[in-house]
Write a protein that holds these residues in place. Structure first.
Motif, short mmCIF file in Angstrom:
data_model
loop_
_atom_site.label_atom_id
_atom_site.label_comp_id
_atom_site.label_asym_id
_atom_site.label_seq_id
_atom_site.Cartn_x
_atom_site.Cartn_y
_atom_site.Cartn_z
N GLN A 43 0.80 -1.12 -0.18
CA GLN A 43 0.12 0.06 0.10
C GLN A 43 0.79 1.35 -0.03
O GLN A 43 0.31 2.54 -0.61
N GLN A 47 -0.70 3.55 -2.93
CA GLN A 47 -1.53 4.66 -2.80
C GLN A 47 -0.83 6.00 -3.43
O GLN A 47 -1.60 6.74 -4.02
N GLN A 70 -8.34 -2.21 -5.39
CA GLN A 70 -7.97 -3.02 -3.94
C GLN A 70 -7.05 -4.06 -4.68
O GLN A 70 -7.06 -4.61 -5.79
N ARG A 372 -1.82 -0.39 9.98
CA ARG A 372 -2.69 -1.68 10.26
C ARG A 372 -1.97 -2.80 10.88
O ARG A 372 -2.38 -3.67 11.65
N TRP A 401 -10.72 3.01 12.87
CA TRP A 401 -10.12 2.70 11.56
C TRP A 401 -11.30 2.25 10.64
O TRP A 401 -10.97 2.71 9.29
N GLN A 405 -11.95 2.82 6.57
CA GLN A 405 -11.56 1.34 6.01
C GLN A 405 -12.60 0.47 5.88
O GLN A 405 -12.39 -0.73 6.49
N GLN A 407 -13.95 -1.63 4.26
CA GLN A 407 -13.75 -2.98 3.39
C GLN A 407 -12.80 -3.89 4.05
O GLN A 407 -12.33 -4.84 3.32
N ASP A 408 -12.24 -3.49 5.16
CA ASP A 408 -11.13 -4.20 5.57
C ASP A 408 -11.58 -5.65 6.34
O ASP A 408 -11.89 -5.25 7.70
#
Length: 492
Positions: A43, A47, A70, A372, A401, A405, A407-408
């Motif tokens: 990431q 990013q 993703q 993370r 968090w 985020q 979809q984590d």
């Protein structure tokens, strides 16, 4: 913006649905891996590329909003990366294990990103209107499986259409050249060195000459030509010497090694790392190479559950990397992994580990300071310590968090464990449902939401404001997930 002409007949929403269908199967693949440390490293490259693509206008607001963007990691040792419909990208650990720098990784990711932003995938899907989307999805999955196991791949290919799948996945030479050009611009604007593109090409070209055993699937789907290589070299500053691969930095060497260890977890392969670490000539190797080997030996020992040996190798690595600032975090995370696995810490040592990981009963830290891997390690330690104040504080941290985020899936699973440890079973079921939904398993998510509703009815939940809020959230999410399940069933 696409420069080859947007002749695609496939709408972005339809392409995203097809991508979701493929990604859902990849999430179920035993090779799928969500390693927070490697994902964090990738990431860190990915990013900035997305930011640069937005700034250049390559990533339009519509695609930015509609597509997933993703990255899915796979344990496979083949050197491969691939773009999928809907903004999903796949990276095998084999690729992470061979790139020599962040710049080389950025060149691959920038190239694949450009295939998506230039709508190359959409055009390929539309090229043969006789193929229905579900058949194309099956063909793509079959081709990906065939890169690991030809028999498994052939079983997945609809009607045995292996040639059709190969044609569907292979981009035209014009598309490859465009992805090179746009990807080069994106990666350099993102701050990565242009030489990474050329040295990666050199590496793949050499591999193409020396290796035709199927280990370099990236070469088959992205054939290199003299013209493409010359075009990338011509984009370097005038008069610049032919670039050579940068000497790996310690941080990158450790991440590449982590990919190698996790992709080859056999006992014999893990023991080889210790043999390399014990080699008397190791001290003569470049510092980054030494760091990679010692990191591999420590991680391999941990995989073999030899905590004492893991700590010994880590201590050697800490001495070697003491002055390398970028290595501090990965070393701290590896130290925590080892100590959490050992479960032999005294109360004082656990308190010290909590301090080093930033686990306290204080208010939730700012989002910008959260990483993370650290979140996952903090959660493991909070569960081991099992102190109400720490469990509650870590719960709030994960909730913060997930606001940015959502979809984590791994963090939703961690939150479910924290709720369960605090006897908040209803919330644990809802968090587990969100984890399933994040991996596009809407049927599994619906099962957990229905279990939560059954629990509410059985215990006649509803006596407090908090209970009413939880019940309302669960009811709302159940209706939303039911709609997604119906959409999956109705989609071709």
């Amino acid at each position: 913006m696409p420069l080859l002409g947007d002749s695609s007949a496939v709408a972005s929403a339809e392409e995203r649905r097809l991508g979701d269908r493929i990604a859902r199967e990849l999430f179920r693949d035993p090779d799928y891996l969500d390693d927070p440390v490697l994902a964090d490293y990738v990431q860190g490259v990915w990013q900035p590329l997305l930011v640069a693509a937005r700034q250049r206008g390559e990533l339009t607001p519509e695609l930015d909003e509609r597509f997933a963007w993703q990255i899915l990691l796979g344990r496979d040792r083949t050197v491969n990366a691939f773009a999928l419909p809907g903004g999903y990208l796949g990276i095998n650990l084999g690729l992470l294990g061979v790139v020599s720098s962040r710049d080389e990784l950025a060149s691959v990711l920038g190239h694949e990103l450009s295939h998506v932003t230039q709508r190359h995938i959409s055009r390929l899907i539309a090229k043969d209107s006789a193929q229905t989307p579900w058949m194309i999805g099956a063909m793509i999955l079959g081709a990906l499986a065939a890169s690991k196991n030809p028999d498994a791949g052939n079983a997945l290919l609809v009607g045995g259409q292996a040639l059709a799948a190969q044609s569907q996945l292979n981009f035209s030479r014009d598309m490859e050249r465009e992805a090179d050009r746009v990807g080069f611009g994106v990666m350099t604007q993102a701050g990565f060195e242009a030489q990474g593109f050329v040295t990666m090409f050199d590496k793949l070209q050499q591999a193409a000459r020396l290796n035709d055993s199927g280990g370099y699937a990236y070469l088959r789907s992205h054939p290199l030509t003299t013209e493409r290589i010359a075009d990338m070299q011509s984009r370097l500053p005038l008069g610049a010497p032919h670039p050579v691969a940068r000497a790996p930095l310690m941080h990158h060497a450790m991440m590449a090694t982590r990919a190698k260890v996790l992709s080859n977890p056999g006992v014999d392969a893990l023991r080889v790392w210790q043999t390399q670490a014990d080699d008397a000539s190791l001290g003569n190797a470049p510092a980054a190479q030494q760091a990679g080997i010692l990191y591999g030996a420590a991680l391999a020992a941990l995989q073999l559950r030899d905590v004492a040996l893991a700590r010994h190798n880590l201590a050697r690595l800490q001495t070697l990397a003491a002055t390398d600032a970028k290595s501090a975090e990965p070393l701290r995370w590896l130290d925590a992994e080892i100590n959490l696995a050992a479960r032999d810490l005294t109360p004082a040592q656990r308190f010290d580990l909590a301090t080093r990981l930033g686990l306290t009963a204080a208010p939730t830290p700012p989002l910008a300071s959260l990483r993370r891997p650290q979140l996952m390690l903090q959660t493991q330690l909070a569960l081991q310590l099992n102190q109400p104040a720490l469990l509650n504080a870590q719960t709030q941290t994960l909730q913060t968090w997930l606001t940015v985020q959502p979809q984590d899936a791994l963090t939703w699973q961690a939150l479910a464990r924290l709720y369960a440890a605090q006897n908040q079973t209803l919330r644990a079921l809802r968090a587990d449902a969100e984890a399933q939904a994040a991996r596009l398993d809407y049927t599994g998510a619906l099962d957990r939401l229905r279990a939560a509703q059954d629990m509410m009815r059985a215990s006649e939940v509803g006596g407090s404001v908090a209970d009413h809020i939880d019940a309302s959230i669960i009811d709302t999410r159940q209706r939303q997930i039911e709609a997604l399940v119906k959409q999956q069933v109705l989609s071709p």
